[in-house]
Design a protein around this motif. Sequence first.
Motif: not given
Length: 417
Positions: A293-298, A183-191
């Motif tokens: 990498t970016a991360t993906f979240w439920p 449902h949501e993604m956090v990009c590489q730079a924000c990680m």
Amino acid sequence: MEAAAGGAEPAGGCAAAPEEPVVSLADVLAENEELEKEARAVLGGSDHERCSYSQGAVKRQALYACSTCTPPGEEPAGICLACSYECHGTHKLFELYTKRNFRCDCGNSKFKNLQCKLFPEKGKVNSGNKYNHNFYGLYCVCKRPYPDPEDEIPDEMIQCIVCEDWFHGRHLGAVPPESGDFHEMVCQACMNCCAFLWAYTSQLAVPTVTKVTSLEDERIVLNVKETEEQNREIQKESGGDDQGKIKEEEQVEQYNEPSTSSGSKCPETVTKSDEPVCKLRELQTKHTLKKDTATFWPSNWRSKLCTCKDCLKMYSELDVQFLIDECDTVLAYENKGTSDQDTDRRDPLMDTLNSMNRVQQVELICEYNDLKTELTDYLRRFADEGTVVKREDIQQFFEEFQSRKRRRTNRMQYYCS
């Protein structure tokens, strides 16, 4: 698209002229309903008649940028939905989807030759607003427009929930999961900026297929096979594979329990000393593999973030307090928009009825019911036969309906007591 009935290629040497593609009425209605649903979600609870400036920094709203008034080279600015209609209706606009905590800029000092028609008494600037290259119609690390006329690769754009920029799926360092799996993604730079999130990835994040990515700062290459081997080593160090699996299953069960709160309090884990334990600190004691990498979240992952005193202070310092607010999610915004507009949607038939006297109301209701019944029966024949409804079919129906109406009117009289 559906081909018209009887569209098989005829035998013989003459090729039939290509038929124009047609669609069934059911297809048109289904597509129209889907477009309306999507529009209600995107616009959320945004008011299309009143400027949102008086509400201050709106928690989340539909926003636009005007390339006509603030082109590249000028200061970036964002405008609300109502101002996009009333003040910039003929201008070139960039649709920004939604942004959080934003106050409408329309007509302020960034607009040199325009005054807001809906709320002219605006301050010179909105110092709390945040801007990025989206306000100039550019997106992703590649800083390209969307749609991009020079990009022939079909790719889905995904919005980062932290910086709220949009990214091509192929520019995230990992192959995104299926759209329904996260449902949501956090990009590489924000990680990199929110490195504490890596501690939660093994428990909460949706697994991805990692691309072979060179990390320049560590001079190493990570791939899926290496990650699996490192996970096995971690399990051995923690006391054996079986014991590690048991602990991991217990931890997953703990994090997957349904949330009954909005995350305003940190769930207390009682130890021997009866002191609350920081969930983040517990996770950080385990080996965490950070990847570029970016991360993906439920959907419910935000409610599982620690909200102890130290973590709340960290969120504030990083300016990401919104991460523990589940009402900040785009999904919550879309759901609110759909429910609000379903509630507020007015029935034009009822509005018309309220403006009529009793006799007129009875006549209109009778006419409406007759039209609805006859049109439904008429269109059902086409649906049963699987044929396409053409313009002349609709014209023929209304001509016959008007003829029947005139015959009924000549035979009837209305009496008013």
